[in-house]
Write a protein that holds these residues in place. Structure first.
Motif, PDB file in Angstrom:
ATOM      1  N   ASN A 176      -2.969  -2.268  -0.628  1.00  0.00           N
ATOM      2  CA  ASN A 176      -2.954  -0.817  -0.509  1.00  0.00           C
ATOM      3  C   ASN A 176      -4.058  -0.367   0.412  1.00  0.00           C
ATOM      4  O   ASN A 176      -4.962  -1.129   0.746  1.00  0.00           O
ATOM      5  CB  ASN A 176      -3.105  -0.150  -1.883  1.00  0.00           C
ATOM      6  CG  ASN A 176      -4.374  -0.578  -2.598  1.00  0.00           C
ATOM      7  OD1 ASN A 176      -5.464  -0.242  -2.178  1.00  0.00           O
ATOM      8  ND2 ASN A 176      -4.242  -1.338  -3.694  1.00  0.00           N
ATOM      9  N   ASN A 177      -3.981   0.901   0.796  1.00  0.00           N
ATOM     10  CA  ASN A 177      -5.015   1.539   1.596  1.00  0.00           C
ATOM     11  C   ASN A 177      -5.780   2.507   0.721  1.00  0.00           C
ATOM     12  O   ASN A 177      -5.226   3.112  -0.181  1.00  0.00           O
ATOM     13  CB  ASN A 177      -4.410   2.344   2.755  1.00  0.00           C
ATOM     14  CG  ASN A 177      -3.840   1.443   3.821  1.00  0.00           C
ATOM     15  OD1 ASN A 177      -4.299   0.330   3.984  1.00  0.00           O
ATOM     16  ND2 ASN A 177      -2.825   1.921   4.528  1.00  0.00           N
ATOM     17  N   SER A 178      -7.024   2.688   0.980  1.00  0.00           N
ATOM     18  CA  SER A 178      -7.794   3.717   0.293  1.00  0.00           C
ATOM     19  C   SER A 178      -8.905   4.173   1.218  1.00  0.00           C
ATOM     20  O   SER A 178      -9.285   3.489   2.143  1.00  0.00           O
ATOM     21  CB  SER A 178      -8.382   3.170  -1.019  1.00  0.00           C
ATOM     22  OG  SER A 178      -9.255   2.096  -0.765  1.00  0.00           O
ATOM     23  N   PRO A 234       0.646   1.309  -0.497  1.00  0.00           N
ATOM     24  CA  PRO A 234       0.808  -0.051   0.029  1.00  0.00           C
ATOM     25  C   PRO A 234       0.704  -0.050   1.545  1.00  0.00           C
ATOM     26  O   PRO A 234       1.092   0.921   2.204  1.00  0.00           O
ATOM     27  CB  PRO A 234       2.218  -0.455  -0.423  1.00  0.00           C
ATOM     28  CG  PRO A 234       2.610   0.528  -1.477  1.00  0.00           C
ATOM     29  CD  PRO A 234       1.860   1.788  -1.182  1.00  0.00           C
ATOM     30  N   ASP A 235       0.212  -1.140   2.085  1.00  0.00           N
ATOM     31  CA  ASP A 235       0.194  -1.278   3.534  1.00  0.00           C
ATOM     32  C   ASP A 235       1.592  -1.501   4.086  1.00  0.00           C
ATOM     33  O   ASP A 235       1.914  -1.030   5.173  1.00  0.00           O
ATOM     34  CB  ASP A 235      -0.686  -2.464   3.942  1.00  0.00           C
ATOM     35  CG  ASP A 235      -2.148  -2.080   4.077  1.00  0.00           C
ATOM     36  OD1 ASP A 235      -2.441  -0.879   4.022  1.00  0.00           O
ATOM     37  OD2 ASP A 235      -2.985  -2.988   4.233  1.00  0.00           O
ATOM     38  N   ALA A 236       2.410  -2.248   3.337  1.00  0.00           N
ATOM     39  CA  ALA A 236       3.738  -2.626   3.838  1.00  0.00           C
ATOM     40  C   ALA A 236       4.735  -2.596   2.696  1.00  0.00           C
ATOM     41  O   ALA A 236       4.426  -2.963   1.566  1.00  0.00           O
ATOM     42  CB  ALA A 236       3.690  -4.018   4.468  1.00  0.00           C
ATOM     43  N   TYR A 291       2.265   9.062   8.609  1.00  0.00           N
ATOM     44  CA  TYR A 291       2.241  10.264   7.786  1.00  0.00           C
ATOM     45  C   TYR A 291       0.978  11.049   8.140  1.00  0.00           C
ATOM     46  O   TYR A 291      -0.134  10.511   8.091  1.00  0.00           O
ATOM     47  CB  TYR A 291       2.198   9.899   6.297  1.00  0.00           C
ATOM     48  CG  TYR A 291       3.416   9.168   5.796  1.00  0.00           C
ATOM     49  CD1 TYR A 291       4.439   9.834   5.134  1.00  0.00           C
ATOM     50  CD2 TYR A 291       3.536   7.783   5.967  1.00  0.00           C
ATOM     51  CE1 TYR A 291       5.551   9.158   4.657  1.00  0.00           C
ATOM     52  CE2 TYR A 291       4.644   7.100   5.502  1.00  0.00           C
ATOM     53  CZ  TYR A 291       5.646   7.795   4.838  1.00  0.00           C
ATOM     54  OH  TYR A 291       6.756   7.117   4.374  1.00  0.00           O
ATOM     55  N   SER A 292       1.149  12.308   8.508  1.00  0.00           N
ATOM     56  CA  SER A 292      -0.002  13.134   8.862  1.00  0.00           C
ATOM     57  C   SER A 292      -0.048  14.374   7.978  1.00  0.00           C
ATOM     58  O   SER A 292       0.977  14.813   7.450  1.00  0.00           O
ATOM     59  CB  SER A 292       0.054  13.543  10.340  1.00  0.00           C
ATOM     60  OG  SER A 292       1.266  14.236  10.618  1.00  0.00           O
ATOM     61  N   LEU A 293      -1.244  14.924   7.810  1.00  0.00           N
ATOM     62  CA  LEU A 293      -1.465  16.089   6.955  1.00  0.00           C
ATOM     63  C   LEU A 293      -1.898  17.284   7.783  1.00  0.00           C
ATOM     64  O   LEU A 293      -2.659  17.147   8.750  1.00  0.00           O
ATOM     65  CB  LEU A 293      -2.543  15.789   5.917  1.00  0.00           C
ATOM     66  CG  LEU A 293      -2.257  14.688   4.894  1.00  0.00           C
ATOM     67  CD1 LEU A 293      -3.492  14.483   4.013  1.00  0.00           C
ATOM     68  CD2 LEU A 293      -1.056  15.043   4.048  1.00  0.00           C
ATOM     69  N   THR A 342      -2.159   8.577   8.071  1.00  0.00           N
ATOM     70  CA  THR A 342      -2.147   7.192   7.628  1.00  0.00           C
ATOM     71  C   THR A 342      -0.831   6.561   8.064  1.00  0.00           C
ATOM     72  O   THR A 342       0.096   7.267   8.488  1.00  0.00           O
ATOM     73  CB  THR A 342      -2.301   7.101   6.095  1.00  0.00           C
ATOM     74  OG1 THR A 342      -2.496   5.736   5.704  1.00  0.00           O
ATOM     75  CG2 THR A 342      -1.080   7.653   5.375  1.00  0.00           C
ATOM     76  N   THR A 343      -0.739   5.253   7.979  1.00  0.00           N
ATOM     77  CA  THR A 343       0.471   4.559   8.389  1.00  0.00           C
ATOM     78  C   THR A 343       0.911   3.575   7.310  1.00  0.00           C
ATOM     79  O   THR A 343       0.092   3.033   6.575  1.00  0.00           O
ATOM     80  CB  THR A 343       0.279   3.799   9.710  1.00  0.00           C
ATOM     81  OG1 THR A 343      -0.771   2.840   9.564  1.00  0.00           O
ATOM     82  CG2 THR A 343      -0.041   4.754  10.841  1.00  0.00           C
TER      83      THR A 343
END
Length: 469
Positions: free
Chosen positions: A62-64, A84-86, A176-178, A188-189
């Motif tokens: 995952n990303n954080s 998750p990354d993938a 995904y952008s905010l 994030t991707t």
């Protein structure tokens, strides 16, 4: 009353009557038997849209923390992403965003806002400035509020398609952008590991035309034959998805290829049996039966072949038919299928009703048929030696799949078949796609209805086929 004359319905006429969207889109698992997508072998593909090719082979789960935070607003917001990354493309996933202002409307966008292929939704943060977009309430944007599909994946289904989505293949990156009040505050991707179409292997049999996709987890698994519809385009993407779920899947072509019937006319059922027997001998196949998964005319074929051969242990028909129909030819009146050299009983196509969408032509033909003709053409689905799954869209513009599948459903019930189900999605059309790909409304149904059908049907397809284990 004079019975309507039979209609020579050619494949060219059928193709002309179908929308381009129907021909281009795929139709057909979010299962639990998949391997970790983060360790899957990566090869780039040729997809386009909201995703870009990716060579990311990160093993992270995952990303954080901060990722892609807009420098101008970095002092105002410290945005963190957890996800998750993938993931596999048919896999819903959780995305949690923190560091946002409390009780504030935030726009999350999939893709670059400057490109035509993107989708956005407005959601509300909680009192702690945190939001789980997998569970978030949608308050605006491109995605309807009532859609019951997790937001991280439903955004892929609502991208703005200018024509039709290119075939996806291999790992691709989704961004995904905010935005808050029109300002970008972070991005994030996530890598979506689409099936690698180039990994398919040619079938080493002189009489079979198709591709075999072996389980990507390295182990053997149940065999499945995937059957295309009247467009004669092999369902490679679907077979690749099944391979990611641990199946050994064949994307079979059964007409309009060298060595096969040129037209969808008297296609030998024995050809499907030959394919199932070849598949059972494959080194990566377990069990003594295989499954059939068919779309439209392929669904009709899946039910019919499944009722004839002991090598078939499960049958799934998506937008198919419980009766067999006249084939498509320039100069022949006969069945679409043949058994032991003889055409199977069929319902003839009448002249009236083929302008535009062909549903009225099929309806007229069914109503013109006598009870004896319908009975003879009704597929003996009770003979299928395993679970049967029927899937229909209530706004199908090609034929009335709900009505045609009801014939099979009633027959299964009347014969006390031990395992069957009929899933009806009222607002879906003829093409029910695998999750989660861009959708259109060209061939019937609403995008919201088709998004839910795509999301809901696929796990049940996998569950039905998993009975082969």
């Amino acid at each position: 009353m004079r019975k309507p004359e039979r209609h020579r319905f050619t494949r060219r006429q059928m193709v002309a009557s179908l929308s381009l969207g129907t021909l281009g889109l795929l139709s057909g698992c979010s299962g639990n038997d998949q391997e970790n997508p983060d360790v899957e072998e990566s090869e780039n593909g040729d997809g386009e849209g909201t995703e870009t090719d990716s060579d990311d082979e990160s093993g992270k789960d995952n990303n954080s923390g901060e990722e892609g935070v807009d420098e101008e607003n970095a002092s105002k917001y410290t945005v963190g992403f957890e996800h998750p990354d993938a993931v596999f493309p048919d896999q819903p996933f959780e995305m949690i965003i923190s560091g946002l202002p409390p009780e504030k409307t935030v726009k999350i966008r999939l893709g670059d806002s400057g490109r035509p292929r993107s989708a956005a939704a407005k959601i509300q943060t909680n009192q702690g400035g945190r939001v789980n977009i997998d569970e978030a309430t949608i308050v605006g944007g491109d995605v309807p509020q009532e859609v019951n599909v997790p937001l991280p994946v439903v955004l892929h289904q609502f991208v703005d398609l200018s024509f039709r989505r290119a075939r996806e293949s291999g790992p691709q990156t989704a961004q995904y952008s905010l935005e808050i009040d029109g300002e970008d505050i972070g991005s994030t991707t996530v890598t979506r590991r689409h099936p690698n179409i180039e990994s398919a292997k040619a079938i080493d049999h002189d009489e079979i035309v198709g591709d075999v996709f072996e389980p990507t987890n390295g182990g053997p698994g149940p065999g499945v034959v995937v059957l295309h519809g009247s467009n004669a385009i092999r369902r490679q993407y679907v077979a690749g998805l099944l391979a990611q779920r641990g199946f050994t899947a064949v994307a079979l072509q059964y007409f309009d290829a060298p060595g096969l019937p040129k037209e969808l006319m008297e296609v030998p059922l024995g050809y499907v049996e030959t394919t199932t027997e070849w598949l059972l001998d494959h080194k990566s196949v377990t069990g003594d039966q295989v499954g059939l998964l068919g779309y439209s005319k392929g669904g009709e074929l899946a039910l019919l072949a499944g009722s004839q051969f002991e090598s078939v242990g499960a049958a799934v028909s998506i937008s198919g038919s419980g009766v067999t129909w006249q084939g498509f030819s320039n100069d022949v009146f006969s069945s679409s299928w043949a058994l032991n050299g003889d055409p199977t009983p069929y319902i003839s196509l009448v002249d009236e009703g083929w302008e535009g969408n062909p549903i009225q032509g099929y309806t007229n033909s069914l109503e013109a048929a006598s009870e004896e003709e319908i009975e003879a053409a009704t597929i003996p689905v009770e003979e299928i030696n395993g679970p049967v799954l029927l899937i229909s869209g209530g706004e199908d513009r090609i034929w009335n799949a709900v009505r045609l599948h009801r014939i099979a459903e009633e027959r299964l019930a009347n014969h006390d078949h031990p395992s069957f189900d009929h899933l009806v999605y009222d607002n879906a059309g003829h093409v029910i796609t695998p999750p989660y790909l861009g959708l259109s409304e060209i061939e019937g149904g609403t995008r919201a209805g088709k998004a839910e059908a795509s999301h809901d049907h696929w796990p049940q397809v996998c569950e039905t086929l998993s009975a082969l284990e």
